[in-house]
Motif scaffolding. Sequence first.
Motif, short mmCIF file in Angstrom:
data_model
loop_
_atom_site.label_atom_id
_atom_site.label_comp_id
_atom_site.label_asym_id
_atom_site.label_seq_id
_atom_site.Cartn_x
_atom_site.Cartn_y
_atom_site.Cartn_z
N TYR A 108 0.81 -1.23 0.00
CA TYR A 108 0.00 0.00 0.00
C TYR A 108 0.84 1.27 0.00
O TYR A 108 1.88 1.35 0.65
CB TYR A 108 -0.90 0.01 1.25
CG TYR A 108 -1.61 1.31 1.46
CD1 TYR A 108 -2.82 1.58 0.82
CD2 TYR A 108 -1.07 2.30 2.29
CE1 TYR A 108 -3.47 2.79 1.00
CE2 TYR A 108 -1.71 3.52 2.47
CZ TYR A 108 -2.91 3.76 1.82
OH TYR A 108 -3.56 4.96 2.00
N PRO A 110 -0.55 5.72 -0.37
CA PRO A 110 -1.74 6.55 -0.65
C PRO A 110 -1.98 6.77 -2.14
O PRO A 110 -3.12 6.99 -2.56
CB PRO A 110 -1.42 7.87 0.06
CG PRO A 110 -0.44 7.50 1.12
CD PRO A 110 0.39 6.40 0.53
N THR A 113 -1.74 0.94 -4.87
CA THR A 113 -1.45 -0.32 -4.18
C THR A 113 -1.02 -1.34 -5.22
O THR A 113 -1.68 -1.51 -6.25
CB THR A 113 -2.69 -0.85 -3.42
OG1 THR A 113 -3.01 0.07 -2.38
CG2 THR A 113 -2.42 -2.22 -2.81
N ASN A 160 -5.97 5.71 -3.75
CA ASN A 160 -5.92 5.23 -2.36
C ASN A 160 -6.89 4.05 -2.21
O ASN A 160 -8.10 4.24 -2.22
CB ASN A 160 -6.30 6.36 -1.41
CG ASN A 160 -6.02 6.00 0.03
OD1 ASN A 160 -5.96 4.82 0.40
ND2 ASN A 160 -5.84 7.00 0.87
N ASN A 162 -7.06 1.97 0.39
CA ASN A 162 -7.22 1.54 1.78
C ASN A 162 -8.64 1.03 2.03
O ASN A 162 -9.62 1.69 1.69
CB ASN A 162 -6.92 2.70 2.72
CG ASN A 162 -7.05 2.32 4.19
OD1 ASN A 162 -6.59 1.26 4.59
ND2 ASN A 162 -7.68 3.17 4.96
N LEU A 198 -4.68 -2.67 3.61
CA LEU A 198 -4.49 -2.00 4.89
C LEU A 198 -3.50 -0.85 4.76
O LEU A 198 -2.38 -1.02 4.25
CB LEU A 198 -3.97 -3.00 5.93
CG LEU A 198 -3.71 -2.45 7.33
CD1 LEU A 198 -5.03 -2.08 8.01
CD2 LEU A 198 -2.94 -3.47 8.17
N ASN A 199 -3.92 0.32 5.23
CA ASN A 199 -3.01 1.45 5.40
C ASN A 199 -2.39 1.31 6.79
O ASN A 199 -3.08 1.51 7.79
CB ASN A 199 -3.78 2.76 5.28
CG ASN A 199 -2.89 3.97 5.56
OD1 ASN A 199 -1.72 3.85 5.88
ND2 ASN A 199 -3.48 5.16 5.44
N GLU A 202 -3.08 3.82 9.66
CA GLU A 202 -4.38 3.93 10.30
C GLU A 202 -4.56 2.96 11.46
O GLU A 202 -5.55 3.06 12.20
CB GLU A 202 -5.51 3.75 9.28
CG GLU A 202 -5.60 4.90 8.29
CD GLU A 202 -6.94 4.96 7.59
OE1 GLU A 202 -7.80 4.09 7.85
OE2 GLU A 202 -7.13 5.87 6.76
N GLN A 318 -10.07 -3.30 10.60
CA GLN A 318 -9.02 -2.60 11.34
C GLN A 318 -9.14 -2.79 12.85
O GLN A 318 -8.14 -2.75 13.57
CB GLN A 318 -9.04 -1.11 11.00
CG GLN A 318 -8.69 -0.80 9.56
CD GLN A 318 -8.63 0.70 9.30
OE1 GLN A 318 -9.02 1.50 10.13
NE2 GLN A 318 -8.15 1.07 8.13
#
Length: 707
Positions: A108, A110, A113, A160, A162, A198-199, A202, A318
């Motif tokens: 990943y 921003p 990906t 992005n 995410n 997954l970012n 975060e 998350q």
Amino acid sequence: MATKLTKALIDKINQINLHFESSIDGWDLDNLDIKLTDEEGSFYQIRNIKTYKRDKERLTIVTARLDLEKNYKIIFAGTETPVYFGAVVRTDEFDNIFAYDGQLGALYSPQATNFKLWAPTASKVELIVFKNNQEEAPQLGTFTMNREENGVYSCLLNGNQNGLSYQYRVTFRDGTVNYTGDPYAKAVVVNGKRSVVLNPDEVKLKNFKRMTKFTNPVDAIIYELHTRDLSIAADSGIKNKGKFLGLIEEGTLNSKGKPTGLDYIKSLGVSHIQILPIFDYGSVDESKPDVPQFNWGYDPENYDSPEGSYSTDANNPQTRIIEMKQMIDGLHKQGLRVIMDVVYNHVFNAAKHAFHLTVPGYFFRYTRTGQLSDGTGCGSDTASERAMMRKYMIDSLTYWAENFKLDGFRFDLMGIHDIETMNEIRAAIDEIDPSIIILGEGWDLNTALAEDKKAIQKNAVEMPRIAHFNDSIRDTAKGSVFFDDEPGFINGASRQEKLLLKNIMGGQDLDSKTYNFSGPDQVVQYLEAHDNYTLYDKLLLTNPDDDAETRRLRHLLGTSIPLLSQGIPFFHAGQEFMRTKDGVENSYKSPDSINEFDWNRPYEYAENVDFFRSLIKLRKSEPLFRLTTFDQINKHIHALQTKKKLIAYELEDDKVSYIVVLNASEKENKLEDTELKDYQVILSSHGKQDNSRILPPISVTIMKKEK
């Protein structure tokens, strides 16, 4: 020659196995019209043909070294048969061609990906993305991935991504199409069948850091627990029952106003909390949080994602990550280190696991007859000796250590793994923190791996700084776990004294056919763990006629032994208060009523718990009880007596001398030929006691003399 060729498989880099519909016995092999060609129409010389006495429907053709990036076919009796990958995927040559040392998974940023999957035997891989991260979300789109070097497929999605839910559709030359999650997924949907981008930023915790380096493994006191067990009881006083967060609630009390949970554990003085599997496993339905479900968790589904049933919201990919980190951080803030129980030796369902769905036949061991090797008894054995399984384990463990700040790893059925992989794991973990403890079950299991390559107790000396559970002290002290009513030293067996003392002195000079430790830091000293009977339940079987007080004393004697032994003491949570599972030997899927903590029991058996605390305090304060080498042990510890169900030994240096006496007799026992002048009894399982040669029945006595 009317029989039909049914399949052709590359089993070695220069051999193809041909399987026929019926027997080929009696064929004239010298004049057999079989041709091998590739997709470009080039023909290859067949150098030799092998047949098999016990398999008359198969023959092997030997040719030049094959290019595994090409497609081949066999021409026989005017019919073309495609050649597919067979056992060649389990050869060193396959690893030499396709092993990949780069990053895999959903990488990943921003801006974009990059999805990368290792699938060298696939003819096509597609990335499927979904509308949201719910379990049954509809498809949003499909992208064909590009094949790159080493059999890696990649696809770059700009923007992005995410939170994007995805899986792979993997197509093989034989027409098989598999749908699979990403084996490298760090986040997953509920029940883990799809992966989620997954970012990492975060799910970061503010000020979440590693603890300072630990001193030495022998300074550890390990306390093994299950996330749900600890808090699920109605009387636990814990709000987040069965959850990661339940382990770090402070100020919890039972209905009688007595401490439970974290406060209770902290009061014991243990150093490390070892938690049964907390990665994503397949034997609990995460979509039904209100339905009571229990499992130990030795059913791996997604190795790099936490288990959703321990989260307050399994539907949010998350939340489980953040809450597991909060749990570890909370334990660290209380001075408790965390060991993660890892299960790389098998998977929940081999046929449906991402390992098999992405590279069939590679990640598992197989017998000579082509069946899955099953030394684990769980349906499969992973093949740690293969380059990409080894890489996977190292990548996974370093991910957990770096991102979750873990302090140790306990390897389930470690004897399935190979020595080289375990040593490479140790080296990789050392780069993060060399004080991270690695321990495991070094049992010699019937897996398809040579004995001299197995990570077993016999080969411990070849795996420095990797510890093994010591079943010798366990079975000598309480009796074999394989025979319910067989006693050991503490429950009535005779002539166990000398062997038990060898174990107490770090497992030295044990049977070399089974044990070969290099030092006490390789020896996990224990009598009870999550599996097999609890010590209390074992005593009910071996000594059914004991009264309650006799049973309590036997239990106290047994629980004391690991803390008075050289090595790494280990305890099953609740052992100190004589935990029972109502006679259930292996409670891996028993209900909460069997597995939950009885939070009244620590106070009903407060005498045992207090003695446990006192022994921990003594061990922590006196280095003689936790020496770091066999040379030190042999210099500072001396046997005084090993007969008549009594073990006595001295620990001394130039400042102090201790005498430890373990009396397993149901009668008073006598310590012979030992000068006790100036010794004071500092701890006794019978309360106040003079330094008499006469020892109380079933007792632990520790005397001290200042020099």
